[in-house]
Design an enzyme around this catalytic site. Sequence first.
Site, PDB file in Angstrom:
ATOM      1  N   LYS A 181       0.829  -1.206   0.000  1.00  0.00           N
ATOM      2  CA  LYS A 181       0.000   0.000   0.000  1.00  0.00           C
ATOM      3  C   LYS A 181       0.863   1.256   0.000  1.00  0.00           C
ATOM      4  O   LYS A 181       0.661   2.168  -0.805  1.00  0.00           O
ATOM      5  CB  LYS A 181      -0.927  -0.024   1.217  1.00  0.00           C
ATOM      6  CG  LYS A 181      -1.993   1.073   1.181  1.00  0.00           C
ATOM      7  CD  LYS A 181      -2.659   1.231   2.526  1.00  0.00           C
ATOM      8  CE  LYS A 181      -3.590   0.100   2.869  1.00  0.00           C
ATOM      9  NZ  LYS A 181      -4.939   0.282   2.359  1.00  0.00           N
ATOM     10  N   ARG A 206      -3.492   2.819   8.637  1.00  0.00           N
ATOM     11  CA  ARG A 206      -3.766   1.519   7.986  1.00  0.00           C
ATOM     12  C   ARG A 206      -2.511   0.674   7.919  1.00  0.00           C
ATOM     13  O   ARG A 206      -1.406   1.182   7.787  1.00  0.00           O
ATOM     14  CB  ARG A 206      -4.228   1.723   6.543  1.00  0.00           C
ATOM     15  CG  ARG A 206      -5.496   2.501   6.374  1.00  0.00           C
ATOM     16  CD  ARG A 206      -5.682   2.768   4.878  1.00  0.00           C
ATOM     17  NE  ARG A 206      -6.623   3.825   4.631  1.00  0.00           N
ATOM     18  CZ  ARG A 206      -7.890   3.633   4.290  1.00  0.00           C
ATOM     19  NH1 ARG A 206      -8.365   2.437   4.163  1.00  0.00           N
ATOM     20  NH2 ARG A 206      -8.674   4.655   4.071  1.00  0.00           N
ATOM     21  N   GLY A 224      -7.861  -7.286   4.327  1.00  0.00           N
ATOM     22  CA  GLY A 224      -8.708  -7.353   5.520  1.00  0.00           C
ATOM     23  C   GLY A 224      -8.132  -8.129   6.694  1.00  0.00           C
ATOM     24  O   GLY A 224      -8.777  -8.270   7.716  1.00  0.00           O
ATOM     25  N   MET A 270      -5.485  -7.415   8.549  1.00  0.00           N
ATOM     26  CA  MET A 270      -4.972  -6.598   9.647  1.00  0.00           C
ATOM     27  C   MET A 270      -5.893  -5.407   9.854  1.00  0.00           C
ATOM     28  O   MET A 270      -6.905  -5.288   9.177  1.00  0.00           O
ATOM     29  CB  MET A 270      -3.545  -6.186   9.333  1.00  0.00           C
ATOM     30  CG  MET A 270      -2.593  -7.344   9.454  1.00  0.00           C
ATOM     31  SD  MET A 270      -0.955  -6.920   8.931  1.00  0.00           S
ATOM     32  CE  MET A 270      -1.157  -6.666   7.213  1.00  0.00           C
ATOM     33  N   ARG A 283      -3.310  -1.284  -6.334  1.00  0.00           N
ATOM     34  CA  ARG A 283      -2.420  -2.452  -6.287  1.00  0.00           C
ATOM     35  C   ARG A 283      -2.786  -3.347  -7.453  1.00  0.00           C
ATOM     36  O   ARG A 283      -3.884  -3.222  -8.016  1.00  0.00           O
ATOM     37  CB  ARG A 283      -2.575  -3.195  -4.958  1.00  0.00           C
ATOM     38  CG  ARG A 283      -3.976  -3.698  -4.744  1.00  0.00           C
ATOM     39  CD  ARG A 283      -4.169  -4.291  -3.366  1.00  0.00           C
ATOM     40  NE  ARG A 283      -5.591  -4.555  -3.182  1.00  0.00           N
ATOM     41  CZ  ARG A 283      -6.168  -4.789  -2.040  1.00  0.00           C
ATOM     42  NH1 ARG A 283      -5.468  -4.776  -0.928  1.00  0.00           N
ATOM     43  NH2 ARG A 283      -7.446  -5.022  -1.953  1.00  0.00           N
ATOM     44  N   HIS A 322     -15.700  -8.566   0.847  1.00  0.00           N
ATOM     45  CA  HIS A 322     -14.665  -9.445   1.354  1.00  0.00           C
ATOM     46  C   HIS A 322     -14.853 -10.859   0.807  1.00  0.00           C
ATOM     47  O   HIS A 322     -13.920 -11.486   0.312  1.00  0.00           O
ATOM     48  CB  HIS A 322     -14.720  -9.454   2.886  1.00  0.00           C
ATOM     49  CG  HIS A 322     -13.739 -10.390   3.509  1.00  0.00           C
ATOM     50  ND1 HIS A 322     -14.075 -11.677   3.850  1.00  0.00           N
ATOM     51  CD2 HIS A 322     -12.427 -10.245   3.796  1.00  0.00           C
ATOM     52  CE1 HIS A 322     -13.011 -12.272   4.354  1.00  0.00           C
ATOM     53  NE2 HIS A 322     -11.998 -11.429   4.325  1.00  0.00           N
ATOM     54  N   SER A 372      15.045 -42.428 -17.912  1.00  0.00           N
ATOM     55  CA  SER A 372      13.868 -41.709 -17.430  1.00  0.00           C
ATOM     56  C   SER A 372      13.892 -41.773 -15.909  1.00  0.00           C
ATOM     57  O   SER A 372      13.977 -42.859 -15.329  1.00  0.00           O
ATOM     58  CB  SER A 372      12.587 -42.340 -17.971  1.00  0.00           C
ATOM     59  OG  SER A 372      11.476 -41.655 -17.443  1.00  0.00           O
ATOM     60  N   CYS A 378       9.498 -39.451 -15.330  1.00  0.00           N
ATOM     61  CA  CYS A 378       8.125 -39.967 -15.412  1.00  0.00           C
ATOM     62  C   CYS A 378       7.516 -40.173 -14.038  1.00  0.00           C
ATOM     63  O   CYS A 378       6.407 -40.670 -13.906  1.00  0.00           O
ATOM     64  CB  CYS A 378       8.065 -41.238 -16.250  1.00  0.00           C
ATOM     65  SG  CYS A 378       9.046 -42.580 -15.561  1.00  0.00           S
ATOM     66  N   TYR A 395      12.666 -34.074 -21.595  1.00  0.00           N
ATOM     67  CA  TYR A 395      11.207 -34.033 -21.491  1.00  0.00           C
ATOM     68  C   TYR A 395      10.739 -34.340 -20.076  1.00  0.00           C
ATOM     69  O   TYR A 395      11.496 -34.875 -19.262  1.00  0.00           O
ATOM     70  CB  TYR A 395      10.557 -35.013 -22.477  1.00  0.00           C
ATOM     71  CG  TYR A 395      10.789 -36.480 -22.151  1.00  0.00           C
ATOM     72  CD1 TYR A 395       9.945 -37.152 -21.263  1.00  0.00           C
ATOM     73  CD2 TYR A 395      11.837 -37.182 -22.735  1.00  0.00           C
ATOM     74  CE1 TYR A 395      10.157 -38.486 -20.948  1.00  0.00           C
ATOM     75  CE2 TYR A 395      12.053 -38.513 -22.431  1.00  0.00           C
ATOM     76  CZ  TYR A 395      11.210 -39.164 -21.531  1.00  0.00           C
ATOM     77  OH  TYR A 395      11.426 -40.465 -21.223  1.00  0.00           O
TER      78      TYR A 395
HETATM   79  C1  PEP Z   1       8.652 -43.825 -10.312  1.00  0.00           C
HETATM   80  O1  PEP Z   1       9.140 -44.583  -9.483  1.00  0.00           O
HETATM   81  O2  PEP Z   1       8.822 -42.604 -10.301  1.00  0.00           O
HETATM   82  C2  PEP Z   1       7.803 -44.355 -11.389  1.00  0.00           C
HETATM   83  C3  PEP Z   1       7.369 -43.582 -12.357  1.00  0.00           C
HETATM   84  O3  PEP Z   1       7.433 -45.640 -11.315  1.00  0.00           O
HETATM   85  P1  PEP Z   1       6.302 -46.203 -10.350  1.00  0.00           P
HETATM   86  O4  PEP Z   1       5.569 -45.067  -9.761  1.00  0.00           O
HETATM   87  O5  PEP Z   1       5.444 -47.056 -11.216  1.00  0.00           O
HETATM   88  O6  PEP Z   1       7.114 -46.972  -9.376  1.00  0.00           O
END
Ligand code: PEP
Length: 930
Positions: A27, A97, A106, A108, A347, A469, A793, A860, A880
């Site tokens: 503020k 304020r 609101g 405080m 703001r 509010h 992965s 994954c 990825y």
């Molecule tokens: C993991 O372990 O991150 C995975 C993707 O395999 P799961 O969850 O099937 O063990």
Amino acid sequence: MAKKYVYFFGIGAAEGNMKMKDVLGGKGANLAEMAGLGLPVPPGFTVSTEVCAIYYRNKRRIPEEVRREIEKNLRKLERAVGQSFGDPRDPLLVSVRSGARASMPGMMDTILNLGLNDRTAAALVAKSGNDRFVFDSYRRFVQMYGDVVLGLKPVHKDDIDPFEAIIEAKKHERGIKGDIDLTAADLKDLVGRFKAAIRQKTGHEFPEDPMAQLWGAVGAVLGSWMNERAIAYRKLYDIPEAWGTAVNVQLMVFGNMGNDSGTGVAFTRDAATGENVFYGEYLMNAQGEDVVAGIRTPLPIARLKNDDAKAYARLEKIRRILEKHYQDMMDIEFTIQQGRLYMLQCRVGKRTAFAAIRIAVDMVGEKLISERDALSRIEPDQLNQLLRPIFDPAEREAAIKSGRLLAKGLNAGPGAATGRVVFNSVDAEAWAQRGEKIILARIETSPEDIKGMNAAEGILTARGGMTSHAALVARQMGRVCVVGCGELAIDYAGHTMTVKGRTLKEGDWISIDGTIGQVIEGQINTRPSEVLQVLIEKTLDQAKAPVYQTFAKVMKWADKYRTLRIRTNADQPDQARNAVAFGAEGIGLCRTEHMFFGQGKIGPMREMILADTLEQRRAALAKLLPLQRRDFAGIFEVMASRPVTIRTIDPPLHEFLPHEEKGQREIAQEMGIPYEKVRERVESLHEFNPMLGLRGCRLGIIYPEITEMQARAIFEAAAATKKKGIDVEPEVMIPLVGHVRELADQEKLVRATAETVMKEQGVRFKYLVGTMIEIPRGAVTAGEIAAVAEFFSFGTNDLTQTALGVSRDDAGRFLIPYVEKGIYAKDPFEVIDRDGVGQLMRMGVERGRRTRPALKIGICGEHGGEPSSIEFCHLIGLNYVSCSPFRVPIARLAAARAAILNAPKAAAKAMKTPEPAKKAGQVKKAGRKR
Ligand code: PEP
Ligand code: MG
């Protein structure tokens, strides 16, 4: 030079600016900025946030040097406005304020009209000639001061405010209904009654001396940093306690000086939908709190044109100046005092996810911001709200036709919610904790209600406008919200709500639609959002879906800036299809074991497990082969030429057999084998810690025929798909590898099977063999593993489990307290533990790529759909992330933001773990392995 604790601001000049939020609070910084821009800000000064910490260290006393600086600035203010504090002829009145670095609406305390006492009130009557205005201001001041500084508050959750009780009694005596009917004499009498009540109930005397009033008010505002609701709010929004609040002392301007005065709050665009229209409310002859408190229902801002065309035109101009200057949608507060417009606050405006996305997109179109800015402004999780359900229109229509429409209110927070009605915040929390879906219904909400509001699916109020509010907080929390339902008569003490002659009790079902403002009796099923209807159900034409169009633009920009690829975890063709519709570029994890639970497969799977000989096992596997092949072919077809990673079987075999006698007897009967045999096999497969037992690649090493069957199913499906002209490239992934020789063993089998199938089928296709990195030894020896693996992965579910030594199944019990105590900043199964698991990942990437520079690496584990973890994956150079289908849009945006927000300079900083934050209830149940 002495340390500076107080910063002055006046018309056209200020000692601070908007970049000084840390020191001046939001503020204060914005008041200074507006003053510097030459906007009409009533002058005043800001006591810096640093004083807050000093105040607490100093046993809740304002230190002498700060007092002196405040006094000096007060004198400066007196000179600037030509009035002085306590002057019996022309008294200076101020507001006091709070204002923290992050907005805490609101939470405080605020005190208005400070400086009034019996003498200055008389002076003001003489000066203004408006005794009603003066005594209305005076009674408000005593009321606020009595509550905030002297502590006269409701005691019980069902109690009404003690000052309101006095007002009600007075109105009753006088036989009048509205506050507006109270005369100057009534208000003067109320001042006396308020002071008497304060004396009687708190033992404190209301101070007549303005300086004493000021010290009390400054202390109380600093003290409100540690009140219960402020603490709860900070917890909810991760606001560090150390930040403290600033205190703003500012010349009072009055919106209640007559019909040429007024006050309002507005957003420079529609905060609910994002539409580029001036959006706000005002009340003539009223003081600021009246608009937000919801006592009187305010008028839409466009009507101000009729009441005061000049002020409206000025406000419109300021709206444009502010948007251009801040390059954002702003939330403003203004007051008109006898035809003169003053800006009291600005703001960056809170908004719904719908609005955030639309405003960001529109502002790119208006050339106010760049695509990059737009992407940085949309929190990935906000996209969730676009994917939120709406009521099934047919069901809603039927409900309305059958007379279940209870009331209409203002559509303050979009979306549809259904739940059981409760009438106070404490009950709301308790019911929600029991797992009930609830709608919190209040006459109006106050900051005390935030915990209950957070626990509710939806919020409903009888009073208040779009900027009340309830409306503000609900939008911020992403709750469905309907406000200003004047027809509802809510009885707190009786826990009932009466509307149209019908009485609903606590626990009755109601449904509210925050997009159009309806309240409907009973439960109504919900249907997917516009985005889902276009993309998934394909029941809505995108040309008729403006929300979808905006969403699609954001996704297009996200794809332009992100460098991470986005894949999905899917093991069924329909899941894969959904994920592709959401923009998935491949499958990062197909858990083949999930397929075994599909139609007709569990039987042969169990035969395989119960087999006594290799022949029997092969016979069972032969039954599974065509079923698996069909599944893979289905997935390849949906994914067309996109990459598909298929993981060989992972879970321990006991997971495929029933553990109770009843189930075991059933399968014994089905398979025509003795029950004892089934029981014995289940017992022999029992493991003390199946997470570390015979699972993952160990299964394929002990039973190579399983891997062989799976590889054959994958490659035969690939051959068939290739013959249809689709360019498949399966990626076979071996789980739970800790030693390169484990992978080498399985790789040999897979490659041999691939060669055989290619020969048999007379077709060649490309394929890869890779591994999951999900146990620490795998990460540490990634250099050796990469000599065999063509891709990695990260299975961060198992990697977190094994690196932390925390079982995925049992973590729920102690991780909540762990996170509350700040031991882990966030649940490590939800957000990657950058300092531990993250370092193993980094090592895996570095060592893997040292051996094989072009090594493709993804993730994954569940973290692949979580924005902060996605950022980390970007920073360590993964190719990825792979996440569940419905998180794909979130991952696309998170990946783009990671790329934009981590320009090379910022990257080193971001590698560090985010600030520890105690966020109660944040720990998700880690979940069973399957
Ligand atoms: C993991 O372990 O991150 C995975 C993707 O395999 P799961 O969850 O099937 O063990
Ligand atoms: Mg795993």
